[in-house]
Design a protein around this motif. Structure first.
Motif, PDB file in Angstrom:
ATOM      1  N   GLY A 233       0.819  -1.216   0.000  1.00 12.79           N
ATOM      2  CA  GLY A 233       0.000   0.000   0.000  1.00 12.79           C
ATOM      3  C   GLY A 233       0.845   1.255   0.000  1.00 12.79           C
ATOM      4  N   PHE A 234       1.996   1.193   0.651  1.00 13.97           N
ATOM      5  CA  PHE A 234       2.893   2.342   0.685  1.00 13.97           C
ATOM      6  C   PHE A 234       3.408   2.658  -0.712  1.00 13.97           C
ATOM      7  CE2 PHE A 234       7.217   4.079   1.019  1.00 13.97           C
ATOM      8  CZ  PHE A 234       6.950   5.242   1.739  1.00 13.97           C
ATOM      9  N   PHE A 235       3.909   1.632  -1.402  1.00  7.65           N
ATOM     10  CA  PHE A 235       4.522   1.882  -2.701  1.00  7.65           C
ATOM     11  C   PHE A 235       3.530   2.070  -3.837  1.00  7.65           C
ATOM     12  CE2 PHE A 235       8.286  -0.057  -0.627  1.00  7.65           C
ATOM     13  CZ  PHE A 235       9.138   1.024  -0.789  1.00  7.65           C
ATOM     14  N   ASP A 236       2.454   1.300  -3.868  1.00  2.00           N
ATOM     15  CA  ASP A 236       1.545   1.439  -5.016  1.00  2.00           C
ATOM     16  C   ASP A 236       0.383   2.398  -4.768  1.00  2.00           C
ATOM     17  OD1 ASP A 236      -0.390  -0.045  -3.617  1.00  2.00           O
ATOM     18  OD2 ASP A 236      -0.092  -1.852  -4.808  1.00  2.00           O
ATOM     19  N   GLY A 237       0.181   2.840  -3.531  1.00  2.00           N
ATOM     20  CA  GLY A 237      -0.848   3.823  -3.251  1.00  2.00           C
ATOM     21  C   GLY A 237      -2.268   3.286  -3.297  1.00  2.00           C
ATOM     22  N   VAL A 238      -2.414   1.984  -3.455  1.00  2.00           N
ATOM     23  CA  VAL A 238      -3.741   1.375  -3.490  1.00  2.00           C
ATOM     24  C   VAL A 238      -4.191   1.141  -2.052  1.00  2.00           C
ATOM     25  CG1 VAL A 238      -5.033  -0.656  -4.278  1.00  2.00           C
ATOM     26  CG2 VAL A 238      -3.245   0.322  -5.718  1.00  2.00           C
ATOM     27  N   SER A 239      -5.496   1.185  -1.819  1.00  2.00           N
ATOM     28  CA  SER A 239      -5.997   1.010  -0.459  1.00  2.00           C
ATOM     29  C   SER A 239      -5.601  -0.352   0.107  1.00  2.00           C
ATOM     30  CB  SER A 239      -7.514   1.176  -0.427  1.00  2.00           C
ATOM     31  OG  SER A 239      -8.135   0.146  -1.157  1.00  2.00           O
ATOM     32  N   ARG A 240      -5.599  -0.427   1.408  1.00  2.00           N
ATOM     33  CA  ARG A 240      -5.197  -1.644   2.119  1.00  2.00           C
ATOM     34  C   ARG A 240      -6.172  -2.781   1.835  1.00  2.00           C
ATOM     35  NH1 ARG A 240      -0.035  -0.541   3.828  1.00  2.00           N
ATOM     36  NH2 ARG A 240       0.024   1.612   4.460  1.00  2.00           N
ATOM     37  N   VAL A 241      -5.663  -4.015   1.796  1.00  2.00           N
ATOM     38  CA  VAL A 241      -6.506  -5.172   1.495  1.00  2.00           C
ATOM     39  C   VAL A 241      -6.549  -6.173   2.647  1.00  2.00           C
ATOM     40  CG1 VAL A 241      -6.225  -4.971  -1.000  1.00  2.00           C
ATOM     41  CG2 VAL A 241      -4.621  -6.383   0.304  1.00  2.00           C
ATOM     42  N   ARG A 242      -5.821  -5.924   3.721  1.00  2.00           N
ATOM     43  CA  ARG A 242      -5.785  -6.838   4.858  1.00  2.00           C
ATOM     44  C   ARG A 242      -6.082  -6.081   6.154  1.00  2.00           C
ATOM     45  NH1 ARG A 242      -5.916 -10.405   1.430  1.00  2.00           N
ATOM     46  NH2 ARG A 242      -4.125 -11.582   0.712  1.00  2.00           N
ATOM     47  N   HIS A 243      -6.531  -6.832   7.149  1.00  3.84           N
ATOM     48  CA  HIS A 243      -6.670  -6.320   8.506  1.00  3.84           C
ATOM     49  C   HIS A 243      -5.321  -6.495   9.183  1.00  3.84           C
ATOM     50  CE1 HIS A 243     -11.097  -6.142   8.669  1.00  3.84           C
ATOM     51  NE2 HIS A 243     -11.048  -7.195   7.871  1.00  3.84           N
ATOM     52  N   VAL A 244      -4.893  -5.509   9.947  1.00  8.80           N
ATOM     53  CA  VAL A 244      -3.676  -5.650  10.744  1.00  8.80           C
ATOM     54  C   VAL A 244      -4.010  -5.194  12.159  1.00  8.80           C
ATOM     55  CG1 VAL A 244      -1.280  -4.954  11.065  1.00  8.80           C
ATOM     56  CG2 VAL A 244      -2.167  -5.259   8.758  1.00  8.80           C
ATOM     57  N   ARG A 245      -3.684  -6.055  13.116  1.00  9.25           N
ATOM     58  CA  ARG A 245      -3.928  -5.724  14.519  1.00  9.25           C
ATOM     59  C   ARG A 245      -2.744  -6.180  15.357  1.00  9.25           C
ATOM     60  NH1 ARG A 245      -5.398  -9.808  17.945  1.00  9.25           N
ATOM     61  NH2 ARG A 245      -5.686 -11.818  16.956  1.00  9.25           N
ATOM     62  N   ALA A 246      -2.580  -5.537  16.508  1.00  7.72           N
ATOM     63  CA  ALA A 246      -1.519  -5.920  17.436  1.00  7.72           C
ATOM     64  C   ALA A 246      -1.953  -7.177  18.181  1.00  7.72           C
ATOM     65  CB  ALA A 246      -1.248  -4.783  18.421  1.00  7.72           C
ATOM     66  N   VAL A 247      -1.099  -8.187  18.208  1.00  4.50           N
ATOM     67  CA  VAL A 247      -1.412  -9.400  18.962  1.00  4.50           C
ATOM     68  C   VAL A 247      -0.839  -9.316  20.374  1.00  4.50           C
ATOM     69  CG1 VAL A 247      -1.712 -10.916  16.994  1.00  4.50           C
ATOM     70  CG2 VAL A 247       0.555 -10.663  17.990  1.00  4.50           C
ATOM     71  N   GLU A 248      -0.013  -8.332  20.613  1.00  2.00           N
ATOM     72  CA  GLU A 248       0.511  -7.979  21.929  1.00  2.00           C
ATOM     73  C   GLU A 248       0.878  -6.505  21.840  1.00  2.00           C
ATOM     74  OE1 GLU A 248       3.756 -10.829  21.829  1.00  2.00           O
ATOM     75  OE2 GLU A 248       5.185  -9.193  21.675  1.00  2.00           O
ATOM     76  N   ARG A 249       1.243  -5.910  22.941  1.00  2.00           N
ATOM     77  CA  ARG A 249       1.642  -4.504  22.901  1.00  2.00           C
ATOM     78  C   ARG A 249       2.716  -4.347  21.836  1.00  2.00           C
ATOM     79  NH1 ARG A 249       5.437  -1.018  24.992  1.00  2.00           N
ATOM     80  NH2 ARG A 249       4.637   1.059  25.488  1.00  2.00           N
ATOM     81  N   ALA A 250       2.506  -3.423  20.912  1.00  2.00           N
ATOM     82  CA  ALA A 250       3.434  -3.254  19.793  1.00  2.00           C
ATOM     83  C   ALA A 250       3.872  -1.801  19.677  1.00  2.00           C
ATOM     84  CB  ALA A 250       2.785  -3.712  18.493  1.00  2.00           C
ATOM     85  N   VAL A 251       5.170  -1.606  19.524  1.00  2.23           N
ATOM     86  CA  VAL A 251       5.731  -0.289  19.256  1.00  2.23           C
ATOM     87  C   VAL A 251       6.163  -0.303  17.799  1.00  2.23           C
ATOM     88  CG1 VAL A 251       7.510   1.399  19.849  1.00  2.23           C
ATOM     89  CG2 VAL A 251       6.505  -0.043  21.644  1.00  2.23           C
ATOM     90  N   LEU A 252       5.575   0.587  17.017  1.00  2.00           N
ATOM     91  CA  LEU A 252       5.838   0.636  15.577  1.00  2.00           C
ATOM     92  C   LEU A 252       6.485   1.948  15.195  1.00  2.00           C
ATOM     93  CD1 LEU A 252       2.378  -0.652  14.305  1.00  2.00           C
ATOM     94  CD2 LEU A 252       4.383  -2.003  14.943  1.00  2.00           C
ATOM     95  N   ARG A 253       7.313   1.894  14.178  1.00  2.00           N
ATOM     96  CA  ARG A 253       7.811   3.103  13.538  1.00  2.00           C
ATOM     97  C   ARG A 253       6.983   3.264  12.272  1.00  2.00           C
ATOM     98  NH1 ARG A 253      14.324   2.241  14.244  1.00  2.00           N
ATOM     99  NH2 ARG A 253      14.258   2.142  16.513  1.00  2.00           N
ATOM    100  N   VAL A 254       6.422   4.441  12.107  1.00  2.00           N
ATOM    101  CA  VAL A 254       5.519   4.693  10.979  1.00  2.00           C
ATOM    102  C   VAL A 254       6.176   5.715  10.058  1.00  2.00           C
ATOM    103  CG1 VAL A 254       3.194   5.413  10.304  1.00  2.00           C
ATOM    104  CG2 VAL A 254       3.556   4.292  12.531  1.00  2.00           C
ATOM    105  N   TYR A 255       6.294   5.329   8.789  1.00  2.00           N
ATOM    106  CA  TYR A 255       6.913   6.177   7.767  1.00  2.00           C
ATOM    107  C   TYR A 255       5.841   6.569   6.770  1.00  2.00           C
ATOM    108  CZ  TYR A 255      11.114   4.164   9.758  1.00  2.00           C
ATOM    109  OH  TYR A 255      12.086   3.770  10.621  1.00  2.00           O
ATOM    110  N   ASP A 256       5.533   7.859   6.691  1.00  2.00           N
ATOM    111  CA  ASP A 256       4.507   8.289   5.740  1.00  2.00           C
ATOM    112  C   ASP A 256       5.150   8.718   4.423  1.00  2.00           C
ATOM    113  OD1 ASP A 256       4.627  11.442   5.605  1.00  2.00           O
ATOM    114  OD2 ASP A 256       4.842  10.893   7.727  1.00  2.00           O
ATOM    115  N   TRP A 257       4.336   8.732   3.380  1.00  2.00           N
ATOM    116  CA  TRP A 257       4.810   9.013   2.026  1.00  2.00           C
ATOM    117  C   TRP A 257       5.464  10.390   1.920  1.00  2.00           C
ATOM    118  CZ3 TRP A 257       5.749   6.125  -2.042  1.00  2.00           C
ATOM    119  CH2 TRP A 257       5.961   6.751  -3.271  1.00  2.00           C
ATOM    120  N   ALA A 258       4.848  11.413   2.498  1.00  2.00           N
ATOM    121  CA  ALA A 258       5.380  12.784   2.385  1.00  2.00           C
ATOM    122  C   ALA A 258       6.765  12.891   3.023  1.00  2.00           C
ATOM    123  CB  ALA A 258       4.411  13.775   3.024  1.00  2.00           C
TER     124      ALA A 258
END
Length: 177
Positions: A86-111
């Motif tokens: 989804g990041f590279f092709d810009g198409v909407s997400r096709v899967r569900h993603v959820r934390a299965v335990e406490r999760a710390v993520l780094r989020v990189y946006d397109w801009a």
């Protein structure tokens, strides 16, 4: 295998003993941290956000729903990316993603990534190379896992009672120049 990098004189350089963590820490302005609790949804099918995620701590589950059933397709842990498509092709997400335990993520946006590409093309290329390596590693894992499942499914569909794990083709079967 992860690419290795270190910040030297304001520029990112390759180095065998440093990993993705060093690269990401050297480029702190291109990402933000997000913390999700167990069971929290990160994104769902149809989401339009154009972000790439890196699991710093914890784990997330990638799943899809079919006929009222949720099917987990991947569990992603520390040191792994998700959301690349989804990041590279810009198409909407096709899967569900959820934390299965406490999760710390780094989020990189397109801009932010586009800004990095403009101001530090070298750092950008090292980062994108690591993302590409991550995608390749996932693809190879899927291929490795697929063959035994395909053989097992074939044994079920033909009524055979025994499952024999698939064997690799001989190296001489598909010669390369």
């Amino acid at each position: 295998m992860r690419a290795r990098h270190v910040l030297v004189s304001g520029r990112l350089k390759s180095r065998e003993v440093m990993g993705m963590e060093a690269l990401q820490e050297a480029l702190p302005t291109i990402r933000h941290r997000a913390v999700y609790g167990r069971g929290d949804h990160i994104f769902a099918p149809g989401a339009q956000e154009r972000c790439l995620y890196y699991v710093e701590r914890g784990a997330v589950e990638v799943a899809f729903g079919q006929n009222g059933t949720t099917i987990a397709v991947a569990c992603i842990g520390p040191g792994e990316f998700f959301g690349e498509m989804g990041f590279f092709d810009g198409v909407s997400r096709v899967r569900h993603v959820r934390a299965v335990e406490r999760a710390v993520l780094r989020v990189y946006d397109w801009a932010s990534m586009e800004a990095l590409r403009s101001v530090d093309p070298h750092g950008y290329s090292l980062f994108i190379t690591d993302v590409a390596r991550s995608v390749c590693a996932k693809f190879r894992r899927v291929l490795d896992e697929r063959e035994p499942l395909t053989a097992y499914a074939a044994s079920l569909s033909t009524g055979r009672r025994h499952f024999h794990e698939g064997r690799s083709l001989p190296d001489t079967f598909l010669p390369t120049p």
